[in-house]
Scaffold this motif. Sequence first.
Motif, PDB file in Angstrom:
ATOM      1  N   MET A  10       0.654  -1.182  -0.151  1.00  0.00           N
ATOM      2  CA  MET A  10       0.082   0.070   0.112  1.00  0.00           C
ATOM      3  C   MET A  10       1.034   1.634   0.037  1.00  0.00           C
ATOM      4  O   MET A  10       1.243   1.950  -0.755  1.00  0.00           O
ATOM      5  N   ASP A  11       1.434   1.591   1.297  1.00  0.00           N
ATOM      6  CA  ASP A  11       2.373   2.682   1.286  1.00  0.00           C
ATOM      7  C   ASP A  11       3.972   3.104   0.131  1.00  0.00           C
ATOM      8  O   ASP A  11       4.268   2.421   0.467  1.00  0.00           O
ATOM      9  N   GLY A  12       3.383   4.313  -0.614  1.00  0.00           N
ATOM     10  CA  GLY A  12       4.314   4.146  -1.211  1.00  0.00           C
ATOM     11  C   GLY A  12       4.419   3.120  -2.991  1.00  0.00           C
ATOM     12  O   GLY A  12       5.231   3.653  -3.511  1.00  0.00           O
ATOM     13  N   VAL A  13       2.735   2.796  -2.727  1.00  0.00           N
ATOM     14  CA  VAL A  13       2.878   1.776  -4.179  1.00  0.00           C
ATOM     15  C   VAL A  13       1.392   1.698  -4.340  1.00  0.00           C
ATOM     16  O   VAL A  13       1.202   2.700  -5.567  1.00  0.00           O
ATOM     17  N   LEU A  14       0.997   2.173  -3.677  1.00  0.00           N
ATOM     18  CA  LEU A  14      -1.033   1.874  -4.131  1.00  0.00           C
ATOM     19  C   LEU A  14      -0.932   3.596  -3.781  1.00  0.00           C
ATOM     20  O   LEU A  14      -1.583   4.191  -4.000  1.00  0.00           O
ATOM     21  N   ALA A  15      -0.988   4.197  -2.460  1.00  0.00           N
ATOM     22  CA  ALA A  15      -1.260   5.088  -1.957  1.00  0.00           C
ATOM     23  C   ALA A  15       0.266   6.183  -2.014  1.00  0.00           C
ATOM     24  O   ALA A  15       1.198   5.711  -1.452  1.00  0.00           O
ATOM     25  N   GLY A  61      -6.158   9.296  11.341  1.00  0.00           N
ATOM     26  CA  GLY A  61      -6.453  10.102   9.744  1.00  0.00           C
ATOM     27  C   GLY A  61      -5.557   9.972   8.852  1.00  0.00           C
ATOM     28  O   GLY A  61      -6.154  10.432   8.022  1.00  0.00           O
ATOM     29  N   PHE A  62      -4.614  10.433   9.458  1.00  0.00           N
ATOM     30  CA  PHE A  62      -3.599  10.160   8.681  1.00  0.00           C
ATOM     31  C   PHE A  62      -3.391   8.911   7.690  1.00  0.00           C
ATOM     32  O   PHE A  62      -3.262   9.188   6.353  1.00  0.00           O
ATOM     33  N   PHE A  63      -3.809   7.684   7.607  1.00  0.00           N
ATOM     34  CA  PHE A  63      -3.392   6.506   6.580  1.00  0.00           C
ATOM     35  C   PHE A  63      -4.624   6.561   5.675  1.00  0.00           C
ATOM     36  O   PHE A  63      -4.714   5.908   4.419  1.00  0.00           O
ATOM     37  N   ARG A  64      -6.188   7.264   5.978  1.00  0.00           N
ATOM     38  CA  ARG A  64      -7.302   7.166   6.094  1.00  0.00           C
ATOM     39  C   ARG A  64      -6.674   8.446   4.589  1.00  0.00           C
ATOM     40  O   ARG A  64      -8.466   8.435   3.511  1.00  0.00           O
ATOM     41  N   SER A  65      -6.240   9.353   4.582  1.00  0.00           N
ATOM     42  CA  SER A  65      -6.345  10.628   4.300  1.00  0.00           C
ATOM     43  C   SER A  65      -5.372  10.558   2.608  1.00  0.00           C
ATOM     44  O   SER A  65      -5.152  11.520   1.986  1.00  0.00           O
ATOM     45  N   GLU A 103     -10.931   1.162   5.128  1.00  0.00           N
ATOM     46  CA  GLU A 103     -11.644   1.948   4.657  1.00  0.00           C
ATOM     47  C   GLU A 103     -10.771   2.292   3.285  1.00  0.00           C
ATOM     48  O   GLU A 103     -12.233   2.378   2.919  1.00  0.00           O
ATOM     49  N   TRP A 104      -9.946   3.057   3.453  1.00  0.00           N
ATOM     50  CA  TRP A 104      -9.084   3.616   1.942  1.00  0.00           C
ATOM     51  C   TRP A 104      -9.436   2.829   1.094  1.00  0.00           C
ATOM     52  O   TRP A 104      -9.215   3.211   0.010  1.00  0.00           O
ATOM     53  N   LEU A 105      -8.966   1.206   1.039  1.00  0.00           N
ATOM     54  CA  LEU A 105      -9.391   0.232   0.044  1.00  0.00           C
ATOM     55  C   LEU A 105     -10.470   0.296  -0.375  1.00  0.00           C
ATOM     56  O   LEU A 105     -10.612  -0.079  -1.519  1.00  0.00           O
TER      57      LEU A 105
END
Lengths: 184, 184
Positions: A10-15, A61-65, A103-105
């Motif tokens: 996720m982080d750095g790839v999808l997000a 909230g950081f990861f959600r946004s 939720e982000w996904l």
Amino acid sequence: MIKKTISIDMDGVLADIKQSYLSYYFEETGICIDENDIIGQREADCVPDKTAISRYLHTPGFFRSIPVAKDAQDVVKELQNYYDIYVVSAAMEFPTSLFEKREWLQEHFPFISWKNIVFCGYKGVINTDFLIDDHIKNLDSFLGRGLLFETFHNVTEDRFERLKNWNDVHRFFITDLSNKVMNL
Amino acid sequence: MIKKTISIDMDGVLADIKQSYLSYYFEETGICIDENDIIGQREADCVPDKTAISRYLHTPGFFRSIPVAKDAQDVVKELQNYYDIYVVSAAMEFPTSLFEKREWLQEHFPFISWKNIVFCGYKGVINTDFLIDDHIKNLDSFLGRGLLFETFHNVTEDRFERLKNWNDVHRFFITDLSNKVMNL
């Protein structure tokens, strides 16, 4: 035919987590850092305040946004025609991120089933054919074929095949494959 | 020597979820159901109200309050001397459970690192030598050796080796192993 399986970080790839690092820093300080100026920096060092990134990672909230990485949605959707796609995130380090990431996904990748999502700590326990990840430590522990997704903190790494962006993922898994099949 | 790896399910294995089903039902209705009277029932049918179990599974706080299975803590702690232990829960179906399950593990199994926790949907993607699980569908999809942990809803299953309780897990992974080594 059994589909090959791809795990995607996720982080750095999808997000596009670096955008959030820089936005949060701007919100906090009013200082605008250009993303080109952080190339080659470690994650913790990408803003002048060395405590900031860790603080943001623990902020509700950081990861959600986090914004979605450019082209990620379209390419993942197309990859699903040819591969079994899993999202595999080392989310367990940040307990408050678990629900936010789920939720982000659901918002940005609703076409990925909950059955294909994995939140873990150590990616060596994941059994898929490929892993696309921006962190060498995850590729090192992974048993299948690891592919390095390029981002600012890994530009000097040369131990894994590099995918520069989502168009490059498309080339690797779809275009090149079609060319191979057509040349058979 | 590389340690063998064991994945351990949460609900019905580490966590005595049937006790929570019956407690929640008692709280709601005042009707006390004996755990011996649900043996052989499906999970959804273990209380007379067929909508109740699904409702409880979606109730905030439900997963956080499940009692620990008898002897689970002591046996898991001992297993860690000889095996790499992973907790693998198909938690992704219930997004609100993610944080609660992480907190539950932190409280009751603080000796299990976050690196060794996996929340997923499909256990076929998990690469360990063993999986201890109470659900046949998880054992069916698992690539390693599956062991069925006995609980009320699986008493008639006979396709996997059965471990009746945590003492039986100890026998299988520690006592029997010691005997084998001593007889070599």
